[in-house]
Write a protein that holds these residues in place. Structure first.
Motif, mmCIF file in Angstrom:
data_model
loop_
_atom_site.group_PDB
_atom_site.id
_atom_site.type_symbol
_atom_site.label_atom_id
_atom_site.label_comp_id
_atom_site.label_asym_id
_atom_site.label_seq_id
_atom_site.Cartn_x
_atom_site.Cartn_y
_atom_site.Cartn_z
ATOM 1 N N GLY A 1 7.402 -0.311 -4.548
ATOM 2 C CA GLY A 1 8.008 0.137 -3.303
ATOM 3 C C GLY A 1 7.775 1.603 -3.012
ATOM 4 N N GLY A 2 7.184 2.324 -3.956
ATOM 5 C CA GLY A 2 6.953 3.756 -3.753
ATOM 6 C C GLY A 2 5.575 4.085 -3.207
ATOM 7 N N GLU A 3 4.821 3.067 -2.799
ATOM 8 C CA GLU A 3 3.437 3.286 -2.380
ATOM 9 C C GLU A 3 3.337 4.245 -1.194
ATOM 10 O OE1 GLU A 3 4.864 0.361 -2.719
ATOM 11 O OE2 GLU A 3 3.797 -0.719 -4.316
ATOM 12 N N GLY A 4 4.246 4.107 -0.243
ATOM 13 C CA GLY A 4 4.204 4.980 0.923
ATOM 14 C C GLY A 4 4.414 6.436 0.554
ATOM 15 N N GLU A 5 5.353 6.677 -0.347
ATOM 16 C CA GLU A 5 5.600 8.048 -0.781
ATOM 17 C C GLU A 5 4.474 8.550 -1.676
ATOM 18 O OE1 GLU A 5 7.117 11.766 -1.003
ATOM 19 O OE2 GLU A 5 7.568 10.154 0.415
ATOM 20 N N MET A 6 3.816 7.649 -2.389
ATOM 21 C CA MET A 6 2.649 8.043 -3.181
ATOM 22 C C MET A 6 1.597 8.674 -2.260
ATOM 23 S SD MET A 6 1.130 8.124 -6.206
ATOM 24 C CE MET A 6 1.698 6.809 -7.319
ATOM 25 N N GLU A 7 1.408 8.073 -1.090
ATOM 26 C CA GLU A 7 0.460 8.643 -0.124
ATOM 27 C C GLU A 7 0.908 10.035 0.302
ATOM 28 O OE1 GLU A 7 -0.016 6.050 3.178
ATOM 29 O OE2 GLU A 7 -1.128 4.529 2.049
ATOM 30 N N LEU B 1 -19.050 9.210 12.215
ATOM 31 C CA LEU B 1 -17.945 8.684 11.423
ATOM 32 C C LEU B 1 -17.169 9.863 10.869
ATOM 33 C CD1 LEU B 1 -16.426 6.363 9.995
ATOM 34 C CD2 LEU B 1 -18.071 6.595 8.113
ATOM 35 N N ALA B 2 -15.865 9.905 11.117
ATOM 36 C CA ALA B 2 -15.004 10.991 10.644
ATOM 37 C C ALA B 2 -13.906 10.393 9.779
ATOM 38 C CB ALA B 2 -14.409 11.749 11.830
ATOM 39 N N THR B 3 -13.868 10.779 8.511
ATOM 40 C CA THR B 3 -12.909 10.190 7.579
ATOM 41 C C THR B 3 -12.145 11.254 6.799
ATOM 42 O OG1 THR B 3 -14.477 10.039 5.715
ATOM 43 C CG2 THR B 3 -14.431 8.198 7.275
ATOM 44 N N ASP B 4 -10.959 10.870 6.348
ATOM 45 C CA ASP B 4 -10.156 11.734 5.490
ATOM 46 C C ASP B 4 -9.169 10.851 4.744
ATOM 47 O OD1 ASP B 4 -9.659 14.990 5.416
ATOM 48 O OD2 ASP B 4 -7.878 13.859 4.818
ATOM 49 N N ILE B 5 -8.706 11.320 3.610
ATOM 50 C CA ILE B 5 -7.735 10.557 2.813
ATOM 51 C C ILE B 5 -6.346 10.584 3.437
ATOM 52 C CG2 ILE B 5 -7.086 12.521 1.340
ATOM 53 C CD1 ILE B 5 -6.947 10.582 -1.025
ATOM 54 N N ASN B 6 -6.073 11.587 4.275
ATOM 55 C CA ASN B 6 -4.746 11.813 4.827
ATOM 56 C C ASN B 6 -4.621 11.169 6.205
ATOM 57 O OD1 ASN B 6 -2.438 12.951 6.061
ATOM 58 N ND2 ASN B 6 -2.609 14.821 4.847
ATOM 59 N N ALA B 7 -3.840 10.109 6.304
ATOM 60 C CA ALA B 7 -3.695 9.389 7.570
ATOM 61 C C ALA B 7 -3.069 10.255 8.660
ATOM 62 C CB ALA B 7 -2.840 8.136 7.361
ATOM 63 N N ASP B 8 -2.199 11.192 8.279
ATOM 64 C CA ASP B 8 -1.553 12.043 9.271
ATOM 65 C C ASP B 8 -2.565 12.950 9.966
ATOM 66 O OD1 ASP B 8 0.854 10.900 8.552
ATOM 67 O OD2 ASP B 8 1.399 12.528 7.179
ATOM 68 N N VAL B 9 -3.454 13.587 9.191
ATOM 69 C CA VAL B 9 -4.427 14.481 9.816
ATOM 70 C C VAL B 9 -5.494 13.693 10.569
ATOM 71 C CG1 VAL B 9 -4.003 16.321 8.135
ATOM 72 C CG2 VAL B 9 -5.896 14.731 7.755
ATOM 73 N N ARG C 1 11.682 14.573 -11.851
ATOM 74 C CA ARG C 1 11.543 13.359 -12.652
ATOM 75 C C ARG C 1 11.963 12.131 -11.857
ATOM 76 N NH1 ARG C 1 14.933 10.310 -15.208
ATOM 77 N NH2 ARG C 1 16.638 11.835 -15.075
ATOM 78 N N THR C 2 13.124 12.207 -11.207
ATOM 79 C CA THR C 2 13.582 11.037 -10.451
ATOM 80 C C THR C 2 12.674 10.769 -9.247
ATOM 81 O OG1 THR C 2 15.149 12.355 -9.141
ATOM 82 C CG2 THR C 2 15.971 11.359 -11.179
ATOM 83 N N TYR C 3 12.164 11.841 -8.646
ATOM 84 C CA TYR C 3 11.223 11.670 -7.530
ATOM 85 C C TYR C 3 9.962 10.964 -8.004
ATOM 86 C CZ TYR C 3 7.588 12.838 -4.149
ATOM 87 O OH TYR C 3 6.522 12.761 -3.282
ATOM 88 N N LEU C 4 9.395 11.415 -9.114
ATOM 89 C CA LEU C 4 8.163 10.809 -9.620
ATOM 90 C C LEU C 4 8.412 9.383 -10.109
ATOM 91 C CD1 LEU C 4 6.670 13.916 -11.449
ATOM 92 C CD2 LEU C 4 5.921 12.921 -9.285
ATOM 93 N N ASP C 5 9.596 9.121 -10.642
ATOM 94 C CA ASP C 5 9.946 7.741 -11.000
ATOM 95 C C ASP C 5 9.906 6.851 -9.762
ATOM 96 O OD1 ASP C 5 10.344 8.445 -13.637
ATOM 97 O OD2 ASP C 5 12.549 8.526 -13.499
ATOM 98 N N PHE C 6 10.454 7.363 -8.670
ATOM 99 C CA PHE C 6 10.460 6.604 -7.415
ATOM 100 C C PHE C 6 9.036 6.368 -6.911
ATOM 101 C CE2 PHE C 6 10.207 7.093 -2.737
ATOM 102 C CZ PHE C 6 10.710 5.857 -2.372
ATOM 103 N N VAL C 7 8.227 7.420 -6.942
ATOM 104 C CA VAL C 7 6.849 7.316 -6.453
ATOM 105 C C VAL C 7 6.077 6.240 -7.212
ATOM 106 C CG1 VAL C 7 4.631 8.532 -6.384
ATOM 107 C CG2 VAL C 7 6.698 9.670 -5.568
ATOM 108 N N GLN C 8 6.295 6.165 -8.518
ATOM 109 C CA GLN C 8 5.518 5.252 -9.350
ATOM 110 C C GLN C 8 6.157 3.880 -9.509
ATOM 111 O OE1 GLN C 8 4.995 8.186 -12.722
ATOM 112 N NE2 GLN C 8 2.828 7.702 -12.385
ATOM 113 N N ALA C 9 7.310 3.681 -8.894
ATOM 114 C CA ALA C 9 7.975 2.379 -8.973
ATOM 115 C C ALA C 9 7.483 1.464 -7.854
ATOM 116 C CB ALA C 9 9.489 2.570 -8.860
#
Length: 280
Positions: free
Chosen positions: A67-73, A149-157, A57-65
């Motif tokens: 400043g949590g955009e990076g963790e949302m990714e 063109l090579a695309t993916d939603i995940n910036a890490d991969v 719950r606290t993790y998801l609160d952080f994600v949706q607050a």
């Protein structure tokens, strides 16, 4: 972390799962049925632990607050699967080499260009396989207006894919002659793509269920093992958008367990179990 790590599934409630379901749908069009509850726990609990939250719950609160955009990714990345290999579903690459590439070469010879899209490139095995197929059937491709063109939603991969470096064991699906032609040893058990082939792929981060800053059309689009994560309405929207990006006579390659249920409405004709052609 000081004892803040979740100790087990008791920290993971139905409400938490439902919140993750809504996030996945809103952020990436991913449909998570009830059968994925345990999978979500397995994937997301790692992020909860790493950030030291006391509960989901606290993790998801952080994600949706704010400043949590990076963790949302990071959360969306955790919910997606990146299973791939070189020349996976070989029939697609055989078709690409024997049917599509000769057309691309003829079009380029007439002053045109060649474009292929790997729409869910993961760690890059698919677009690099496409590049090897193109270079094998059209050796001079890199000297012309030929791009992948090579695309993916995940910036890490996407970053890993763009590097073009793979451990030797991950290159087992590459025929020996092609590996010798297109790759070089890094000296530490890894191999990397080298030479003109490196000019073909362009790697970008892209959410297939968001806007596409893409111009022009493609002769072939690979969108494989992606829609299995979407509900039917999201699938149909994506198939239509992909069809709109195919030139007449272009081909759409889908995963072995996938089918375009709205092919006729999308202006596509099935020419093989997992290959569709755009109507003229």
């Amino acid at each position: 972390m000081n004892g803040l790590m979740p100790v087990g599934e008791s920290d993971y409630t139905d409400t938490d799962f439902q919140r993750v379901q809504r996030i996945a749908q809103a952020q990436a069009g991913i449909h998570l049925p009830a059968t994925k509850r345990a999978l979500v726990y397995s994937r997301v609990s790692r992020r909860v632990r790493e950030l030291g939250h006391a509960s989901f719950r606290t993790y998801l609160d952080f994600v949706q607050a704010p400043g949590g955009e990076g963790e949302m990714e990071k959360l969306v990345y955790a919910l997606t699967t990146n299973v791939t290999s070189f020349f996976r579903e070989k029939k697609h690459f055989e078709h690409l080499e024997t049917v599509v590439v000769p057309r691309l070469a003829a079009n380029i010879a007439a002053g045109g260009r060649g474009r292929v899209w790997s729409a869910a490139c993961s760690t890059g095995q698919e677009p690099w396989s496409i590049a090897m197929s193109i270079m094998t059937a059209f050796p001079d491709a890199a000297a012309h207006d030929m791009r992948i063109l090579a695309t993916d939603i995940n910036a890490d991969v996407v970053a890993r894919a763009a590097g073009g470096v793979y451990p030797d064991e991950e290159t087992e699906g590459i025929p020996a002659a092609r590996k010798a032609q297109f790759m070089e040893s890094c000296g530490d058990g890894d191999y990397r793509f080298a030479g003109p082939i490196g000019r073909l792929p362009a790697f970008r981060v892209l959410n297939l269920n968001a806007s596409w800053p893409i111009r022009g059309t493609f002769s072939a689009i690979f969108c494989r093992n992606v829609v299995i994560y979407f509900d039917e309405a999201t699938r149909e929207r994506l198939w239509q958008r992909l069809s709109d990006r195919l030139e007449p006579g272009g081909f759409l390659y889908v995963g072995h367990s996938e089918r375009v249920s709205c092919a006729t409405q999308c202006g596509l004709t099935q020419v093989a179990p997992t290959i569709y052609e755009k109507d003229d």
